[in-house]
Design a protein around this motif. Structure first.
Motif, PDB file in Angstrom:
ATOM      1  N   SER A 133      12.793  45.779  36.869  1.00  0.00           N
ATOM      2  CA  SER A 133      13.494  44.591  37.365  1.00  0.00           C
ATOM      3  C   SER A 133      12.557  43.693  38.158  1.00  0.00           C
ATOM      4  CB  SER A 133      14.688  45.011  38.235  1.00  0.00           C
ATOM      5  OG  SER A 133      15.659  45.698  37.479  1.00  0.00           O
ATOM      6  N   GLU A 136      10.507  41.809  35.838  1.00  0.00           N
ATOM      7  CA  GLU A 136      11.302  40.709  35.285  1.00  0.00           C
ATOM      8  C   GLU A 136      11.309  39.527  36.257  1.00  0.00           C
ATOM      9  OE1 GLU A 136      15.806  39.987  33.488  1.00  0.00           O
ATOM     10  OE2 GLU A 136      15.495  41.466  35.081  1.00  0.00           O
ATOM     11  N   GLU A 139       8.124  37.645  36.177  1.00  0.00           N
ATOM     12  CA  GLU A 139       8.047  36.804  34.982  1.00  0.00           C
ATOM     13  C   GLU A 139       8.860  35.523  35.172  1.00  0.00           C
ATOM     14  OE1 GLU A 139       7.029  35.222  31.441  1.00  0.00           O
ATOM     15  OE2 GLU A 139       6.117  36.944  32.469  1.00  0.00           O
TER      16      GLU A 139
END
Length: 243
Positions: A133, A136, A139
């Motif tokens: 997570s 993520e 990103e």
């Protein structure tokens, strides 16, 4: 009790009312510039949050927004209570997602809005899932979105600011983006201190000068978390630092 009833009535009604807007947002051109897209998305939760704060009868004073730079940032905030997010959404003009516990994913409509806002859901009970997570989230930052993190990991409920966990700071390091420290005081007075009833309060939000991305990248994560916490604690109207 009346404010709490009105809050839940409004929340349920607005979420249903927001469904057409949610559908339109999901159909936005993916080639649209990130900043433009995020502003469109931010508009609906900001309107909801401003009405929620009016229902609470609270006055929100925010200062220092001129310190927030253009482009993606990680905004780091102490975590007083459940009204931190609506107070920030209502007051901070820069669109942002935020890190939330994975259980919120089960909430209908709310979780859908959080997904389009590029929020990150973390399962703290599963280390590998939490690491994925955070990747993520890094990103999202590299794509140009901004995030708010509450590195205490839990609400202080108006008590001392707890030591900061380092995971969220590694997001900023991985994406090499500025960190913007933000202090918030008064949200616990709206809800947590009132036997979970909603009462008016004065809320102060102070945005501090950003930490340069080069410093963010090069500094040890634990030291970075410590230093940002010191900045936030020193900007609180009344210092509340855990020993």
């Amino acid at each position: 009790m009346l404010r709490l009833f009105i809050f839940f009535l409004y929340m349920g009604g607005y979420l249903t009312y927001s469904l057409p807007a949610l559908s339109r947002i999901k159909k936005l051109d993916p080639s649209m510039p990130v900043e433009e897209r995020d502003k469109i998305i931010h508009n609906v939760p900001q309107k909801w949050s401003r009405t929620v704060m009016k229902i609470s009868g609270s006055i929100v004073n925010v200062s220092g927004q001129e310190y927030i730079p253009d482009g993606p940032v990680v905004m780091v905030c102490n975590h007083e209570g459940d009204f931190d997010i609506p107070a920030l959404l209502a007051s901070i003009e820069k669109p942002f997602g935020f890190i939330s516990k994975v259980e919120v994913k089960k909430a209908p409509i709310i979780s859908s809005w959080m997904k389009v806002m590029n929020c990150v859901f973390i399962d703290r009970r599963n280390r590998q899932s939490a690491i994925n997570s955070l990747r993520e989230g890094a990103e999202f930052l590299r794509q140009g979105h901004s995030l708010v993190i509450f590195p205490e990991g839990t609400r202080s409920k108006g008590g001392p600011v707890a030591p900061f966990k380092v995971g969220g700071f590694r997001l900023a390091q991985d994406a090499c983006v500025p960190i913007v420290p933000i202090s918030i005081k008064g949200t616990a007075d709206v809800f947590e201190k009132n036997g979970r009833l909603i009462k008016p309060a004065r809320i102060d939000i102070r945005v501090c000068p950003p930490v340069n991305p080069k410093i963010v990248k090069e500094k040890d994560a634990k030291l970075l978390a410590h230093d940002v916490r010191e900045i936030i604690c020193s900007s609180l109207p009344e210092k509340r630092i855990a020993s």
